[in-house]
Design a protein around this motif. Structure first.
Motif: not given
Length: 147
Positions: A1-10, A78-86
Motif C-alpha cells: 500500500m502507498n505509504p502516504i495512504r497508510m499514514k493517513k489511514l493510521e 466501528l473503524v470498518g464502518k466509518n472508513l468503509h474498509l474491505h
C-alpha cells in the motif's frame, strides 16, 4: 500500500478510536482516557497494533489494557464502518514504554541545558529580580492604601 495512504489511514484510525472513547460509545468503565500515540498496521490491513499511555499506576494500567482488549472488536467494527474498509483490522493494544522513555530523555536534556554567560557570572540575579518585583508590588499597594 502507498505509504502516504497508510499514514493517513493510521491517523484516521487513531482519531476514530479516540473520539469513540471520548464520546462515551465505549461503555467499559475500565477504559478511562487513554492517550494513543502511534499505530502499526500490517500491509494487508488485517492487524493493527495500537500504542497508548495514560496517567495511572500499574494496577490501573492493567485494568485499562484489559478494558481496551475487551472492546477491541467493537472498535474494529466501528473503524470498518466509518472508513468503509474491505477488511476490519484486528486491534491489539500495547502500553507505549518508548513514549515514556522519550519524555524522560527530554526532561534530562532540558535540565542539562547550558547556562548563559550572564547566569554564570550572576547566579543570584534571577532570585533578586523576583524579590525586587515583590517589594515593588508591596510598596505600590501600601501607597494605594495611604491615599
Amino acid at each position: 500500500m502507498n505509504p502516504i495512504r497508510m499514514k493517513k489511514l493510521e491517523s484516521e484510525i487513531i482519531r476514530l478510536i479516540s473520539s469513540a472513547i471520548l464520546e462515551g460509545k465505549v461503555k467499559d468503565p475500565r477504559v478511562f482516557l487513554p492517550s494513543f500515540h502511534r499505530i502499526e498496521i500490517s500491509e494487508d490491513l488485517r492487524y493493527a497494533k495500537v500504542y497508548f499511555t495514560a496517567l495511572c499506576n500499574n494496577n490501573e494500567r492493567k485494568k485499562l489494557t484489559q478494558g481496551l482488549v475487551s472492546c477491541a472488536g467493537f472498535l474494529s467494527s466501528l473503524v470498518g464502518k466509518n472508513l468503509h474498509l474491505h477488511t476490519n483490522p484486528k486491534f491489539s493494544f500495547v502500553w507505549d514504554n518508548n513514549y515514556i522513555k522519550s519524555l524522560e530523555v527530554n526532561r534530562l536534556i532540558d535540565e542539562s541545558a547550558p547556562k548563559t554567560l550572564f547566569e554564570e557570572l550572576h547566579p543570584d540575579a534571577a532570585d533578586e529580580d523576583t524579590t525586587d518585583m515583590d517589594e515593588e508590588e508591596d510598596s505600590s499597594q501600601k501607597d494605594k492604601e495611604v491615599e
